[in-house]
Motif scaffolding. Structure first.
Motif, mmCIF file in Angstrom:
data_model
loop_
_atom_site.group_PDB
_atom_site.id
_atom_site.type_symbol
_atom_site.label_atom_id
_atom_site.label_comp_id
_atom_site.label_asym_id
_atom_site.label_seq_id
_atom_site.Cartn_x
_atom_site.Cartn_y
_atom_site.Cartn_z
ATOM 1 N N GLU A 1 29.037 4.201 69.481
ATOM 2 C CA GLU A 1 30.069 3.490 68.744
ATOM 3 C C GLU A 1 31.439 4.097 69.051
ATOM 4 N N VAL A 2 32.437 3.238 69.199
ATOM 5 C CA VAL A 2 33.797 3.695 69.474
ATOM 6 C C VAL A 2 34.404 4.167 68.152
ATOM 7 N N VAL A 3 34.951 5.385 68.159
ATOM 8 C CA VAL A 3 35.498 5.979 66.941
ATOM 9 C C VAL A 3 36.964 6.298 67.163
ATOM 10 N N ASN A 4 37.801 5.848 66.247
ATOM 11 C CA ASN A 4 39.218 6.204 66.288
ATOM 12 C C ASN A 4 39.322 7.597 65.678
ATOM 13 N N LEU A 5 39.698 8.574 66.508
ATOM 14 C CA LEU A 5 39.703 9.966 66.059
ATOM 15 C C LEU A 5 40.724 10.214 64.952
ATOM 16 N N ARG A 6 41.844 9.519 64.992
ATOM 17 C CA ARG A 6 42.860 9.691 63.950
ATOM 18 C C ARG A 6 42.303 9.232 62.599
ATOM 19 N N GLN A 7 41.661 8.079 62.594
ATOM 20 C CA GLN A 7 41.081 7.581 61.341
ATOM 21 C C GLN A 7 39.941 8.467 60.862
ATOM 22 N N ALA A 8 39.136 8.956 61.785
ATOM 23 C CA ALA A 8 38.022 9.832 61.411
ATOM 24 C C ALA A 8 38.547 11.133 60.820
ATOM 25 N N ARG A 9 39.606 11.680 61.397
ATOM 26 C CA ARG A 9 40.196 12.914 60.888
ATOM 27 C C ARG A 9 40.757 12.692 59.477
ATOM 28 N N LYS A 10 41.441 11.575 59.268
ATOM 29 C CA LYS A 10 41.988 11.274 57.949
ATOM 30 C C LYS A 10 40.872 11.063 56.918
ATOM 31 N N ARG A 11 39.810 10.387 57.324
ATOM 32 C CA ARG A 11 38.682 10.151 56.414
ATOM 33 C C ARG A 11 38.028 11.469 56.022
ATOM 34 N N ARG A 12 37.851 12.368 56.999
ATOM 35 C CA ARG A 12 37.244 13.673 56.713
ATOM 36 C C ARG A 12 38.135 14.480 55.766
ATOM 37 N N LYS A 13 39.457 14.431 55.972
ATOM 38 C CA LYS A 13 40.383 15.147 55.086
ATOM 39 C C LYS A 13 40.322 14.582 53.667
ATOM 40 N N ARG A 14 40.267 13.269 53.525
ATOM 41 C CA ARG A 14 40.162 12.654 52.194
ATOM 42 C C ARG A 14 38.882 13.082 51.501
ATOM 43 N N ASP A 15 37.780 13.106 52.237
ATOM 44 C CA ASP A 15 36.498 13.525 51.666
ATOM 45 C C ASP A 15 36.540 14.993 51.234
ATOM 46 N N ASP A 16 37.140 15.844 52.068
ATOM 47 C CA ASP A 16 37.264 17.263 51.722
ATOM 48 C C ASP A 16 38.153 17.446 50.487
ATOM 49 N N ASP A 17 39.261 16.700 50.433
ATOM 50 C CA ASP A 17 40.156 16.789 49.284
ATOM 51 C C ASP A 17 39.462 16.314 48.008
ATOM 52 N N ALA A 18 38.656 15.270 48.111
ATOM 53 C CA ALA A 18 37.936 14.760 46.953
ATOM 54 C C ALA A 18 36.923 15.792 46.455
ATOM 55 N N ALA A 19 36.253 16.465 47.371
ATOM 56 C CA ALA A 19 35.287 17.491 46.980
ATOM 57 C C ALA A 19 35.992 18.666 46.305
ATOM 58 N N THR A 20 37.139 19.054 46.846
ATOM 59 C CA THR A 20 37.919 20.142 46.236
ATOM 60 C C THR A 20 38.394 19.750 44.842
ATOM 61 N N ALA A 21 38.860 18.522 44.697
ATOM 62 C CA ALA A 21 39.336 18.043 43.394
ATOM 63 C C ALA A 21 38.200 18.043 42.367
ATOM 64 N N GLU A 22 37.022 17.618 42.780
ATOM 65 C CA GLU A 22 35.873 17.602 41.868
ATOM 66 C C GLU A 22 35.505 19.021 41.439
ATOM 67 N N ALA A 23 35.545 19.951 42.371
ATOM 68 C CA ALA A 23 35.239 21.344 42.037
ATOM 69 C C ALA A 23 36.268 21.896 41.050
ATOM 70 N N ASN A 24 37.537 21.561 41.247
ATOM 71 C CA ASN A 24 38.582 22.022 40.340
ATOM 72 C C ASN A 24 38.436 21.398 38.959
#
Length: 62
Positions: free
Chosen positions: A3-26
């Motif tokens: 599958e063709v993956v847009n690396l910019r979008q994938a990087r942003k999605r991963r950052k959003r997921d990481d931020d959401a996990a950090t927010a939940e922990a806080n």
């Protein structure tokens, strides 16, 4: 073929997921439940009433 993956979008999605996990922990670490907030508010109100009852001069006299 893969599958063709847009690396910019994938990087942003991963950052959003990481931020959401950090927010939940806080939220779990620092957050308080509604019951805890109500108990603290009741304690503060009782403490203030107790201190006001033992006032030597009332605020109206001043």
């Amino acid at each position: 073929m893969g599958e063709v993956v847009n690396l910019r979008q994938a990087r942003k999605r991963r950052k959003r997921d990481d931020d959401a996990a950090t927010a939940e922990a806080n939220r779990l670490k620092h957050g308080r439940t509604l019951a805890e907030r109500k108990v603290q508010q009741a304690e503060e109100t009782a403490r203030d009433a107790h201190l006001d009852a033992h006032r030597l001069t009332s605020e109206a006299d001043e």
